[in-house]
Design an enzyme around this catalytic site. Structure first.
Site, short mmCIF file in Angstrom:
data_model
loop_
_atom_site.label_atom_id
_atom_site.label_comp_id
_atom_site.label_asym_id
_atom_site.label_seq_id
_atom_site.Cartn_x
_atom_site.Cartn_y
_atom_site.Cartn_z
N GLU A 1 20.06 -4.70 -20.60
CA GLU A 1 20.38 -6.00 -21.19
C GLU A 1 19.24 -7.00 -21.00
O GLU A 1 19.07 -7.93 -21.79
CB GLU A 1 21.71 -6.56 -20.64
CG GLU A 1 21.86 -6.56 -19.14
CD GLU A 1 22.48 -5.28 -18.59
OE1 GLU A 1 22.29 -4.21 -19.21
OE2 GLU A 1 23.15 -5.34 -17.54
N ASP A 36 -3.72 18.47 -24.39
CA ASP A 36 -3.96 17.05 -24.06
C ASP A 36 -3.69 16.77 -22.59
O ASP A 36 -2.64 17.14 -22.07
CB ASP A 36 -3.01 16.17 -24.88
CG ASP A 36 -3.35 16.17 -26.37
OD1 ASP A 36 -4.54 16.25 -26.69
OD2 ASP A 36 -2.42 16.09 -27.19
N CYS A 47 -7.92 8.22 -30.17
CA CYS A 47 -6.63 8.77 -29.74
C CYS A 47 -5.83 9.14 -30.97
O CYS A 47 -6.33 9.04 -32.10
CB CYS A 47 -5.91 7.73 -28.88
SG CYS A 47 -4.44 8.36 -28.05
N HIS A 107 -6.05 1.33 -31.40
CA HIS A 107 -4.96 0.45 -30.98
C HIS A 107 -4.77 -0.75 -31.90
O HIS A 107 -3.89 -1.56 -31.68
CB HIS A 107 -5.19 -0.01 -29.54
CG HIS A 107 -5.16 1.14 -28.58
ND1 HIS A 107 -6.31 1.76 -28.16
CD2 HIS A 107 -4.15 1.83 -28.04
CE1 HIS A 107 -5.99 2.76 -27.36
NE2 HIS A 107 -4.69 2.83 -27.28
N ILE A 120 -7.14 13.49 -33.27
CA ILE A 120 -6.61 13.82 -31.95
C ILE A 120 -5.27 14.54 -32.02
O ILE A 120 -4.81 15.12 -31.06
CB ILE A 120 -6.51 12.54 -31.09
CG1 ILE A 120 -7.85 11.80 -31.09
CG2 ILE A 120 -6.09 12.83 -29.67
CD1 ILE A 120 -9.03 12.62 -30.61
N CYS A 172 10.48 -0.08 -21.69
CA CYS A 172 11.07 0.81 -20.71
C CYS A 172 10.82 2.25 -21.14
O CYS A 172 10.70 2.53 -22.32
CB CYS A 172 12.58 0.60 -20.62
SG CYS A 172 13.01 -1.07 -20.10
N LYS A 213 15.96 -6.26 -21.13
CA LYS A 213 15.01 -5.97 -22.22
C LYS A 213 15.52 -6.57 -23.54
O LYS A 213 14.79 -7.21 -24.27
CB LYS A 213 14.90 -4.45 -22.34
CG LYS A 213 14.18 -3.98 -23.58
CD LYS A 213 14.54 -2.52 -23.88
CE LYS A 213 13.94 -2.04 -25.18
NZ LYS A 213 12.49 -1.89 -25.11
#
Ligand code: GLN
Ligand code: ZN
Length: 762
Positions: A17, A603, A730, A698, A435, A520, A19
């Site tokens: 809750e 990997d 990546c 990214h 990748i 999480c 989060k």
């Protein structure tokens, strides 16, 4: 008498809750007042739980709106200039700006909290003039007292740890910075003392790492200053994650209590306390319940340990604690309805650990019959799992034991393999590849859900995956890549995917832990001997290969990464778990080779994350991590090309270990530590195939051909052109289709230029 305590409680809530509230607030769905109210409710609920379980010293101020290091920085007004903060209590908009970035200002850096999977926001001290903006621990103490009548124990990150984890100052400014910070700590503590606070927990986990003589003197000075200013306050100087270095100096510090980790620092701390003694006027915080592991403790053994400790400190000077904050474990096992009872009964998440602490504390004084019953029951649960079939796969244990005595090695040295592979593949110089993953669009995720919900049957889903593979094989050929991948469309997560297919793994419904901010993760649980039960990746890879004449790389997650991103059993050494995983994955490598796949990537992005905090243990870890990789990959023919990939961390100080893995080709993330990684290749010559990521994946930005040419040329100054590969940093899973295609086209363009420039020299 002996008291019980915890060092911190998970923030996220039973149902995540916390989060949900954070994310609702960020997206504007929750007004600030409502958000504050909700967070207070969550916070009080957590305190109430600990109170009801009977914990004596309940931590307050361990709760956070994002991260405790960011809280500390905000408390001292340490906010980077770019967020135009104007002093006073830090508004939530600024606080979250630092954590997550704003339109005009990049977020502060985030990094791993010691050797855990929790990440904190790195304070930036450049240009900061610290002041106390609000006494957060005091507010938390008052709240607990007023609302619940709890005599809380405020938790604060200590000055030395805070400074060591910060950036934006030079070593020569350390003392200046302490002179700025310590008075603020004094102010916080004085206000707490005036309020009548009994115990304060000051976290100094930095004390488990090696400190210089100067730092040790600083440490003494800090705590002498504090003791002189607030002589009446009981300070528990708390360490965790390992045994302390410099035990003698630390126990001499003028504080009331010293908290030691007797789980992760068991050996070192026990030897120290037994041989060097413990000061008679101090309180020992004995961290005996594992704050990071998910298993029930053997209460019998813990009771023995505590009893042994009472020979060194009187029971009234002993506090029974968790080894670290419970932040690192899920909230409760109560909501797990799908685990076998054998497994579930052997688990203890945060709430169950509260029970263990209280029970141990009581039983240490005198065990009632019901305490003894509890202890017996708990031992029986551990035993039952111990004796389960899953923990006793004799064939696996024997196979792995046999591996222990071998040095896993490829049949041919790299130079010969390289020749054989070149002869077979005829790749151009600077081969291009990616990748592994391609964009997992909303559509891909929806397809998987339809299948999981049963709306799609297996064949429908498999067909969908094949269609994706078709599309991307065509695209890769058209873009002009040399070594293709199938795209990993069937995988949600690179660890979960394999965990679901291997034996020895379990998946919880609610075993979430905070990774950073509101993010999480729900790590798989490796609870039994790991075993290969059937091919995991062959079908999709083979299918992709059937669609093209160019080589398709098979794609696996390595043993160390699977282990480091899972909760693992604690009855056998991690090294053995790694070998079991390696042995299982080797069977997949062999199956891929059998199926005609001639390039296989294993990997290992998380190798570095498992590095022990103690320098003297690092070489050993790296040695068995390397061995596990070699076990996975050593049995293939010399013409089969083994690839590996690493990212997320800086690897410049472990090039030797990377080389020892003996992969024919490594692709490694470069953008985050450009300079350093390239520099390290100036110092070491790397003798195997290598691709330094030529662009950062990214961000959605499409890098230009020139930028990538620049990266390539820089790398070629220090690396052998005949062994150099060209690839992104990546996997491309989180990227969009258009930017991915555009970036890869530019990458191939940059490769063409490099080939022209270097054709003469290779
Ligand atoms: N093969 C994986 C992918 O491309 C590697 C992911 C990673 O390194 N984290 O997604
Ligand atoms: Zn990666």
């Amino acid at each position: 008498m002996t008291k019980s305590s915890v060092l911190g409680y998970p923030r996220i809530g039973e149902d995540r809750e916390w989060k949900k509230a954070l994310e609702a607030f960020w997206s504007g769905k929750l007004e600030e007042a409502e958000f504050q109210a909700r967070l207070q409710e969550i916070r009080l609920n957590h305190l109430r739980k600990q109170q009801e379980k009977g914990i004596d010293l309940i931590p307050v101020n361990d709760f956070s709106y994002y991260d405790h290091i960011l809280d500390t920085a905000a408390m001292f007004g340490i906010i980077p200039k770019r967020f135009s903060y104007e002093g006073g209590a830090v508004p939530l908009s600024v606080y979250y700006g630092v954590a997550r970035g704003t339109k005009g200002a990049a977020a502060s850096e985030m990094t791993k909290w010691f050797n855990t999977n929790y990440h904190y926001i790195v304070p930036e001290l450049t240009d900061a003039s610290p002041v106390l903006t609000e006494n957060k621990p005091l507010a938390a103490y008052r709240e607990a007292k007023e609302k619940l009548g709890i005599e809380g124990k405020p938790v604060i990150v200590g000055p030395l740890t805070f400074l060591k984890l910060s950036k934006g100052y030079s070593a020569s400014e350390t003392d200046t910075w302490l002179e700025r910070l310590v008075p603020l700590y004094v102010q916080v503590l004085q206000e707490l003392a005036e309020e009548g606070v009994q115990w304060v927990q000051i976290d100094e986990p930095i004390l488990v790492t090696k400190l210089s003589q100067d730092d040790l003197q600083r440490l003494t000075k800090i705590y002498e200053t504090i003791a002189a200013a607030v002589p009446s306050l009981n300070i528990m100087l708390q360490t965790y994650f390992e045994s302390v270095e410099n035990y003698t100096d630390i126990v001499k510090l003028p504080v009331k209590g010293i908290g030691l980790d007797f789980v992760h620092g068991y050996k070192g701390n026990l030897v120290a306390i037994k041989t060097l003694g413990f000061p008679a006027d101090k309180v020992l915080g004995a961290g005996v319940i594992d704050g990071r592991g998910i298993w029930k403790a053997s209460l019998r053994e813990k009771l023995e340990l505590l009893t042994a400790l009472t020979k060194l400190v009187t029971p009234d000077r002993l506090i029974v604690q968790s080894s670290c904050s419970l932040l690192h474990v899920p909230v409760t096992t109560a909501r797990e309805t799908k685990l076998t009872s054998e497994l579930k009964n052997a688990l203890a998440f945060a709430d169950e650990k509260l029970g263990e602490l209280v029970l141990l504390t009581k039983a240490l004084a005198s065990s009632s019959e019901s305490d003894i019953d509890e202890i017996i029951k708990s031992e029986a649960a551990i035993q039952a799992l111990q004796q389960s079939e899953e923990r006793n796969r004799v064939n696996i244990q024997q196979a792995v034991a046999a591996l222990n005595n071998q040095q896993p090695e490829r049949s041919h040295p790299f130079a010969e393999r390289h020749q054989a592979q070149q002869a077979k593949w005829q790749l151009p110089i600077f081969p291009t590849t990616t990748i592994g993953s391609f964009p997992q669009s909303a559509e891909v995720r929806k397809a998987r859900q339809s299948w999981r919900k049963g709306e799609w049957n297996n064949e429908q889903y498999a067909q969908y995956i094949r269609d994706q593979i078709d599309t991307w094989v065509d695209l890769q050929e058209e873009i002009g890549l040399d070594v293709l991948v199938h795209g990993e469309f069937e995988r949600t997560d690179m660890v979960e995917f394999f965990g679901e297919k291997l034996a020895g793994f379990a998946f919880t419904q609610n075993g979430w832990v905070q990774s950073y901010g509101s993010r999480c993760v729900k790590p798989p649980v490796i609870f039994g001997d790991v075993a290969f039960t059937g091919e995991m990746t062959v079908e999709e890879t083979k299918y992709a290969q059937s669609k093209t004449s160019r080589p398709v790389k098979g794609m696996l997650t390595g043993p160390i990464t699977i282990m480091n991103w899972s909760f693992v059993r604690d009855d056998i050494p991690r090294e053995q778990i790694a070998y079991q995983l390696a042995y299982a994955l080797r069977q997949e490598v062999e199956a891929l080779e059998q199926a005609g796949i001639g390039m296989i990537q294993v990997d290992e992005p998380a190798v570095r994350e498992g590095l022990p905090l103690k320098e003297e243990e690092q070489a050993d870890y790296l040695a068995w991590a390397v061995k596990a990789f070699r076990i996975t990959t050593c049995t293939v023919h010399e013409t089969t090309q083994i690839h590996t990939h690493m990212c997320y961390c800086e690897f410049h100080d472990m090039i030797d270990s990377i080389e020892a893995m003996d992969a024919d080709v490594i692709s490694i993330e470069t953008s985050r530590s450009h300079g350093e990684l390239i520099h390290s290749f100036e110092l070491n010559t790397y003798k195997l195939g290598i691709g330094l990521g030529v662009y950062d994946i990214h961000s959605p930005r499409v890098p230009s051909v020139e930028e990538m040419t620049g990266m390539i040329e820089r790398a070629l100054r220090v690396l052998d052109a005949r062994l150099f590969w060209i690839n992104p940093d990546c996997g491309l899973k989180t990227r969009g289709l258009e930017e991915t295609v555009a970036s890869l086209r530019n990458m191939v363009e940059a490769t063409k230029i490099a080939r022209e420039n270097h054709a003469a020299t290779v």
